[in-house]
Design a protein around this motif. Sequence first.
Motif, PDB file in Angstrom:
ATOM      1  N   SER A   1       0.723  -1.040  -0.166  1.00  0.00           N
ATOM      2  CA  SER A   1       0.092   0.045   0.087  1.00  0.00           C
ATOM      3  C   SER A   1       0.860   1.311  -0.093  1.00  0.00           C
ATOM      4  O   SER A   1       1.990   1.276   0.422  1.00  0.00           O
ATOM      5  N   ALA A   2       0.287   2.233  -0.683  1.00  0.00           N
ATOM      6  CA  ALA A   2       1.018   3.631  -0.613  1.00  0.00           C
ATOM      7  C   ALA A   2       1.057   4.221   0.864  1.00  0.00           C
ATOM      8  O   ALA A   2       1.713   5.266   1.113  1.00  0.00           O
ATOM      9  N   THR A   3      -0.059   3.704   1.775  1.00  0.00           N
ATOM     10  CA  THR A   3      -0.187   4.597   2.774  1.00  0.00           C
ATOM     11  C   THR A   3       0.765   3.899   3.903  1.00  0.00           C
ATOM     12  O   THR A   3       0.635   2.664   4.096  1.00  0.00           O
ATOM     13  N   TRP A   4       1.420   4.569   4.528  1.00  0.00           N
ATOM     14  CA  TRP A   4       2.497   4.410   5.662  1.00  0.00           C
ATOM     15  C   TRP A   4       1.992   4.062   6.746  1.00  0.00           C
ATOM     16  O   TRP A   4       0.874   4.725   7.238  1.00  0.00           O
ATOM     17  N   ASN A   5       2.143   2.910   7.440  1.00  0.00           N
ATOM     18  CA  ASN A   5       1.806   2.485   8.806  1.00  0.00           C
ATOM     19  C   ASN A   5       2.888   2.095   9.554  1.00  0.00           C
ATOM     20  O   ASN A   5       3.689   1.283   9.363  1.00  0.00           O
TER      21      ASN A   5
ATOM     22  N   ASN B   1       3.261  -1.616   7.492  1.00  0.00           N
ATOM     23  CA  ASN B   1       3.553  -1.008   6.299  1.00  0.00           C
ATOM     24  C   ASN B   1       4.977   0.045   6.403  1.00  0.00           C
ATOM     25  O   ASN B   1       4.457   1.509   6.367  1.00  0.00           O
TER      26      ASN B   1
END
Length: 298
Positions: A150-154, A158
Amino acid sequence: MKHAILGVVALAATALLMVGSSLTAQDTTVAAWTDPVEFVAEATSGTWGSTSPTPSSIVIVAGNTNTSLDSTVWNIPSSSADSSFCVVVTVRGTTSTSAAWQLQADMTLPPFNGRTGSSGVYYQGSTQASFATTNQSPSTLLISGKSNGSATWNASYNNALITDVQPLTITICVSNTPIAATGAASYYSVTQSPTTWTDTKACVAITATGTVTDLEANPFFFGWVATANLAGAKSRITSAGKTVNYVGWSPAPSSGYEFSTSPTTYNPVADSYSITSGRTTAIKGTQSSTITACVYGY
């Protein structure tokens, strides 16, 4: 992989302590403490067996230019019988651009104690990480982030790409580490003194005591060596008109798990035995470990 280590590389000296037939006083050999930050040496996987315990700051380092290792906090068990440990690391990126981060752990050094491969290495808690080694460098543990595409950082799952404003704190745990290698003579002292002293049983206690007071720099277990001199114990029995039979140990050597001796023959009794600590008799900091040898007669 080679790393400069802050520590004095020294041969583990044998504390040869003579116990006379009377054994009325305690003999002591004390190795002078050497501050590890004053020396620089080199360690490789091929020389791990002869190196001293090393400062904690060089075991895990940044693995690329995108990574800043902000802190390392070691959680080492209080007992050497526990072959596991954990370390809490905080990393962040070095620029405002998202990039892959990586740490490298030199497993030739304590507390990894020469283990190879990534089996038995795992993360603890919500922040995930990946662990790997290569066939070319099985003693270099590569630690990196997790990506789910995913492009969403976590921060938890992620987190393979980070910036300088995205710190990550990860708990890394390791199980089934090898027995700690012998430390430098400057990390411990050894004493030998009589305990039971009769016509048919003469015992001496061999005690190693750590001299490492900076547990932030050196929180790891290390082994020790000594020489148990039993000539006086044998003389005590023969001088009473008795016959020397065998030597018994407490704890028992247990195939090297507790400790090992040279020679390994206990009947007839040798005048002296070289002792090398094992899993349960290794020490850290200022801990002590005692092995008692008893010569029995009839």
